[in-house]
Design a protein around this motif. Structure first.
Motif, mmCIF file in Angstrom:
data_model
loop_
_atom_site.group_PDB
_atom_site.id
_atom_site.type_symbol
_atom_site.label_atom_id
_atom_site.label_comp_id
_atom_site.label_asym_id
_atom_site.label_seq_id
_atom_site.Cartn_x
_atom_site.Cartn_y
_atom_site.Cartn_z
ATOM 1 N N GLU A 114 0.837 -1.204 0.000
ATOM 2 C CA GLU A 114 0.000 0.000 0.000
ATOM 3 C C GLU A 114 0.871 1.253 0.000
ATOM 4 O OE1 GLU A 114 -3.713 -2.016 2.474
ATOM 5 O OE2 GLU A 114 -2.320 -0.667 3.503
ATOM 6 N N PHE A 115 1.889 1.282 0.872
ATOM 7 C CA PHE A 115 2.766 2.458 0.943
ATOM 8 C C PHE A 115 3.456 2.701 -0.392
ATOM 9 C CE2 PHE A 115 6.896 4.437 1.408
ATOM 10 C CZ PHE A 115 6.541 5.634 2.017
ATOM 11 N N PHE A 116 4.065 1.673 -0.961
ATOM 12 C CA PHE A 116 4.850 1.875 -2.179
ATOM 13 C C PHE A 116 3.965 2.114 -3.407
ATOM 14 C CE2 PHE A 116 8.179 0.299 0.581
ATOM 15 C CZ PHE A 116 9.176 1.242 0.308
ATOM 16 N N THR A 117 2.748 1.608 -3.396
ATOM 17 C CA THR A 117 1.813 1.937 -4.477
ATOM 18 C C THR A 117 1.431 3.409 -4.393
ATOM 19 O OG1 THR A 117 0.949 -0.319 -4.581
ATOM 20 C CG2 THR A 117 -0.449 1.422 -5.475
ATOM 21 N N LEU A 118 1.087 3.876 -3.199
ATOM 22 C CA LEU A 118 0.752 5.285 -3.018
ATOM 23 C C LEU A 118 1.941 6.173 -3.374
ATOM 24 C CD1 LEU A 118 -1.210 7.497 -2.070
ATOM 25 C CD2 LEU A 118 -0.360 7.117 0.263
ATOM 26 N N LEU A 119 3.125 5.816 -2.921
ATOM 27 C CA LEU A 119 4.327 6.593 -3.228
ATOM 28 C C LEU A 119 4.568 6.656 -4.731
ATOM 29 C CD1 LEU A 119 6.896 8.120 -2.401
ATOM 30 C CD2 LEU A 119 8.023 5.886 -2.153
ATOM 31 N N TYR A 120 4.455 5.520 -5.398
ATOM 32 C CA TYR A 120 4.690 5.476 -6.847
ATOM 33 C C TYR A 120 3.710 6.396 -7.577
ATOM 34 C CZ TYR A 120 5.344 3.537 -11.542
ATOM 35 O OH TYR A 120 5.584 3.392 -12.884
ATOM 36 N N LEU A 121 2.443 6.322 -7.222
ATOM 37 C CA LEU A 121 1.450 7.193 -7.854
ATOM 38 C C LEU A 121 1.714 8.661 -7.529
ATOM 39 C CD1 LEU A 121 -1.718 5.035 -7.166
ATOM 40 C CD2 LEU A 121 -0.832 5.624 -9.434
ATOM 41 N N ALA A 122 2.056 8.954 -6.274
ATOM 42 C CA ALA A 122 2.266 10.339 -5.845
ATOM 43 C C ALA A 122 3.512 10.958 -6.465
ATOM 44 C CB ALA A 122 2.347 10.409 -4.323
ATOM 45 N N GLN A 123 4.464 10.144 -6.848
ATOM 46 C CA GLN A 123 5.670 10.661 -7.493
ATOM 47 C C GLN A 123 5.388 11.146 -8.916
ATOM 48 O OE1 GLN A 123 8.173 7.185 -6.819
ATOM 49 N NE2 GLN A 123 9.455 8.387 -5.443
ATOM 50 N N TYR A 124 4.260 10.749 -9.470
ATOM 51 C CA TYR A 124 3.872 11.145 -10.823
ATOM 52 C C TYR A 124 2.446 11.695 -10.810
ATOM 53 C CZ TYR A 124 7.917 8.270 -11.852
ATOM 54 O OH TYR A 124 9.171 7.739 -11.867
ATOM 55 N N PRO A 125 2.228 12.799 -10.083
ATOM 56 C CA PRO A 125 0.856 13.320 -9.989
ATOM 57 C C PRO A 125 0.286 13.645 -11.363
ATOM 58 C CG PRO A 125 2.439 14.889 -9.088
ATOM 59 C CD PRO A 125 3.192 13.644 -9.416
ATOM 60 N N SER A 126 -0.960 13.304 -11.549
ATOM 61 C CA SER A 126 -1.727 13.521 -12.779
ATOM 62 C C SER A 126 -1.335 12.594 -13.925
ATOM 63 C CB SER A 126 -1.659 14.979 -13.244
ATOM 64 O OG SER A 126 -2.195 15.818 -12.240
ATOM 65 N N TRP A 127 -0.317 11.776 -13.763
ATOM 66 C CA TRP A 127 0.032 10.803 -14.798
ATOM 67 C C TRP A 127 -0.879 9.599 -14.652
ATOM 68 C CZ3 TRP A 127 5.722 9.815 -16.350
ATOM 69 C CH2 TRP A 127 6.408 11.026 -16.519
ATOM 70 N N VAL A 128 -1.339 9.075 -15.765
ATOM 71 C CA VAL A 128 -2.128 7.844 -15.736
ATOM 72 C C VAL A 128 -1.150 6.677 -15.804
ATOM 73 C CG1 VAL A 128 -3.879 6.466 -16.882
ATOM 74 C CG2 VAL A 128 -4.095 8.964 -16.836
ATOM 75 N N LEU A 129 -1.162 5.857 -14.759
ATOM 76 C CA LEU A 129 -0.261 4.709 -14.673
ATOM 77 C C LEU A 129 -1.087 3.431 -14.738
ATOM 78 C CD1 LEU A 129 1.961 6.111 -11.796
ATOM 79 C CD2 LEU A 129 2.458 6.138 -14.243
ATOM 80 N N SER A 130 -0.708 2.535 -15.629
ATOM 81 C CA SER A 130 -1.464 1.299 -15.811
ATOM 82 C C SER A 130 -1.230 0.343 -14.642
ATOM 83 C CB SER A 130 -1.041 0.613 -17.115
ATOM 84 O OG SER A 130 0.278 0.100 -16.990
ATOM 85 N N GLN A 131 -2.111 -0.628 -14.530
ATOM 86 C CA GLN A 131 -1.954 -1.647 -13.487
ATOM 87 C C GLN A 131 -0.616 -2.360 -13.625
ATOM 88 O OE1 GLN A 131 -5.425 -4.157 -13.847
ATOM 89 N NE2 GLN A 131 -6.548 -2.966 -12.323
ATOM 90 N N SER A 132 -0.228 -2.664 -14.848
ATOM 91 C CA SER A 132 1.036 -3.381 -15.037
ATOM 92 C C SER A 132 2.233 -2.512 -14.659
ATOM 93 C CB SER A 132 1.175 -3.902 -16.468
ATOM 94 O OG SER A 132 1.185 -2.847 -17.390
ATOM 95 N N MET A 133 2.181 -1.216 -14.933
ATOM 96 C CA MET A 133 3.272 -0.316 -14.532
ATOM 97 C C MET A 133 3.392 -0.272 -13.009
ATOM 98 S SD MET A 133 2.559 2.793 -17.209
ATOM 99 C CE MET A 133 3.779 3.911 -16.556
ATOM 100 N N ILE A 134 2.253 -0.159 -12.335
ATOM 101 C CA ILE A 134 2.245 -0.114 -10.873
ATOM 102 C C ILE A 134 2.771 -1.431 -10.312
ATOM 103 C CG2 ILE A 134 0.775 0.036 -8.824
ATOM 104 C CD1 ILE A 134 -1.094 1.876 -10.589
ATOM 105 N N TYR A 135 2.299 -2.536 -10.848
ATOM 106 C CA TYR A 135 2.704 -3.857 -10.355
ATOM 107 C C TYR A 135 4.208 -4.056 -10.521
ATOM 108 C CZ TYR A 135 2.397 -8.823 -9.310
ATOM 109 O OH TYR A 135 2.543 -10.062 -8.727
#
Length: 132
Positions: free
Chosen positions: A68-89
Motif C-alpha cells: 500500500e505504501f509503495f503503491t501510493l508513493l509510486y502514484l504520488a511521485q507522478y501526480p496527474s500521470w495515468v499509470l497502468s496496473q502493469s506499470m504499478i505492479y
C-alpha cells in the motif's frame, strides 16, 4: 557516441570540481548537479515521508502495508500521470505483470479505504492517477 559519467560525492570536494571543470572545458558536456531525493511528498492534507515509509493524513499517521505504501508513493511521485496496473505492479512488486490486475485493484481499494477517495482516481480502461 554518448558517454555518461556519474560522480557521487557526499561533500563539497575541490578536486571533484577541478575534474568537472576539466571535462567541461575539453568536451561537449553538460554538468548537472543533482540533489538528494526529497524526504517527503506533501499534498493538501497528506504527507508521505519516504525515508520513514509512513503516511500522515492531517497530521495523523495512517498505517499502510508495504505494498500500500509503495503503491501510493509510486502514484504520488507522478501526480496527474495515468499509470497502468502493469506499470504499478512492476514498480511495486518488482515482478512480471502478467497477472497483476487483482493485486493492484485490491491495494488501491485498501489505500482509498484508509485515506479516502480524493487522492487516487480511476481512469477507466487505462489505470490510475494520483490527483492529490
Amino acid at each position: 557516441m554518448i558517454n555518461i559519467l556519474v560522480i557521487e560525492s557526499r561533500e563539497e570536494d575541490g578536486i571533484l570540481q577541478e575534474v568537472v571543470d576539466f571535462l567541461s572545458s575539453r568536451t561537449q558536456c553538460q554538468v548537472t548537479h543533482l540533489t538528494s531525493s526529497p524526504q517527503a511528498l506533501k499534498f493538501p492534507g497528506l504527507e508521505i515521508r519516504i525515508n520513514e515509509q509512513t503516511v500522515y493524513q492531517n497530521g495523523i499517521p495512517v498505517p499502510l502495508t508495504h505494498h500500500e505504501f509503495f503503491t501510493l508513493l509510486y502514484l504520488a511521485q507522478y501526480p496527474s500521470w495515468v499509470l497502468s496496473q502493469s506499470m504499478i505492479y512492476e514498480a511495486v512488486w518488482k515482478a512480471d505483470s502478467e497477472h497483476c490486475g487483482a493485486a493492484v485493484t485490491n491495494v488501491i481499494s485498501q489505500i482509498r479505504r484508509k485515506i479516502g477517495d480524493g487522492y487516487i482516481e480511476t481512469v477507466v480502461g487505462s489505470g490510475y492517477k494520483f490527483v492529490g
